[in-house]
Motif scaffolding. Structure first.
Motif, short mmCIF file in Angstrom:
data_model
loop_
_atom_site.label_atom_id
_atom_site.label_comp_id
_atom_site.label_asym_id
_atom_site.label_seq_id
_atom_site.Cartn_x
_atom_site.Cartn_y
_atom_site.Cartn_z
N GLN A 186 0.83 -1.20 0.00
CA GLN A 186 0.00 0.00 0.00
C GLN A 186 0.87 1.26 0.00
O GLN A 186 0.52 2.26 -0.64
CB GLN A 186 -0.94 0.03 1.20
N GLN A 187 1.99 1.22 0.71
CA GLN A 187 2.89 2.36 0.70
C GLN A 187 3.36 2.65 -0.72
O GLN A 187 3.36 3.80 -1.18
CB GLN A 187 4.09 2.10 1.61
N THR A 188 3.76 1.61 -1.44
CA THR A 188 4.22 1.77 -2.82
C THR A 188 3.11 2.31 -3.71
O THR A 188 3.31 3.23 -4.51
CB THR A 188 4.73 0.43 -3.36
N GLU A 189 1.91 1.75 -3.56
CA GLU A 189 0.77 2.19 -4.37
C GLU A 189 0.41 3.65 -4.06
O GLU A 189 0.09 4.43 -4.97
CB GLU A 189 -0.42 1.28 -4.10
N LEU A 190 0.46 4.02 -2.78
CA LEU A 190 0.11 5.39 -2.41
C LEU A 190 1.12 6.39 -2.96
O LEU A 190 0.74 7.44 -3.49
CB LEU A 190 0.01 5.51 -0.89
N VAL A 191 2.39 6.07 -2.87
CA VAL A 191 3.41 6.96 -3.42
C VAL A 191 3.20 7.15 -4.92
O VAL A 191 3.27 8.27 -5.44
CB VAL A 191 4.82 6.43 -3.11
#
Length: 246
Positions: free
Chosen positions: A82-87
């Protein structure tokens, strides 16, 4: 003592564009667009009875300088994916990578379309129930001194005080944390981001402002003129406002 943080106030040349960015970033809705102040807020948020905080973007004529803001938001994630997707999503919305001397860290530092820095954190258990904003972070010289002032100034619960930071959260145990974190930088420009506080309906705003003055706050004149809020600075010079309820 009933003052509570209600708004994270961000100054911008284009409040509508920056407000829309933050609403999209946080998964919130937009309010007040076109009035010179655009709010990004969750459904049902009431700034007169705040549990957490919303983001209020206010139009100003001055652009952000290259100086790093002393106040920023940390965004929460629940997994590395999710961190990767949000960035990725935030960059598509107009965020840019930012370099504030962070080095090799597990979080990602970005800036909104007008250069206001923020972080997308790696998943941390403590922030799993905060909503999209994990914490509001304020750089300071002396966290213990800030703990003495701010713990008297507002009714959020103080969770931890060390030489490196002081941490609060709403007394209801929901929403983001507020962290005053030791940093070497000193204030050199007016704050681009600050907190706005609101009191309970039965409280006298003038009396609350006087109480803050007795704690060490001082009046601030930023050319605001006759407005229904009071601008102050805390003992280290962090700007904040006490809002009128009407």
């Amino acid at each position: 003592m009933t003052l509570r943080p209600a708004l994270v106030n961000i100054k911008a040349l284009d409040d509508s564009a920056v407000g829309r960015f933050w609403a999209e970033a946080l998964g919130w809705s937009v309010a007040g667009e076109g009035s010179g102040a655009t709010a990004a807020q969750p459904v049902g948020f009431d700034w007169l009875d705040p549990v957490g905080v919303c983001v209020d973007v206010v139009a100003v004529p001055e652009p952000k300088t290259t100086t790093k803001n002393r106040v920023h938001l940390d965004l929460a994630t629940t997994s590395v994916a999710q961190q990767t997707e949000l960035v990725t999503r935030l960059k598509a919305l107009g965020a840019k990578p930012a370099h504030v001397g962070q080095g090799d860290v597990p979080w990602t530092v970005l800036a909104d379309p007008e250069g206001n820095e923020f972080c997308v954190l790696e998943p941390r258990e403590i922030y799993q129930d905060t909503g999209p904003i994990a914490r509001v972070v304020v750089d300071c010289a002396d966290p213990r001194a800030m703990a003495r002032f701010w713990d008297e100034a507002m009714d959020w619960t103080l969770h931890e005080v060390t030489d490196d930071h002081a941490v609060w959260r709403s007394a209801k145990g929901v929403g983001p944390y507020l962290e005053f974190r030791r940093a070497p930088d000193v204030k050199s420009v007016p704050d681009r981001v600050h907190l706005d506080l609101v009191s309970d309906p039965d409280d006298d705003r003038a009396a609350e402002v006087a109480r803050l003055g007795a704690l060490g706050a001082t009046d601030l004149d930023v050319g605001q003129g006759d407005v229904p809020w009071t601008c102050l600075v805390d003992p280290e010079g962090h700007e904040f406002c006490v809002l009128a309820r009407s």
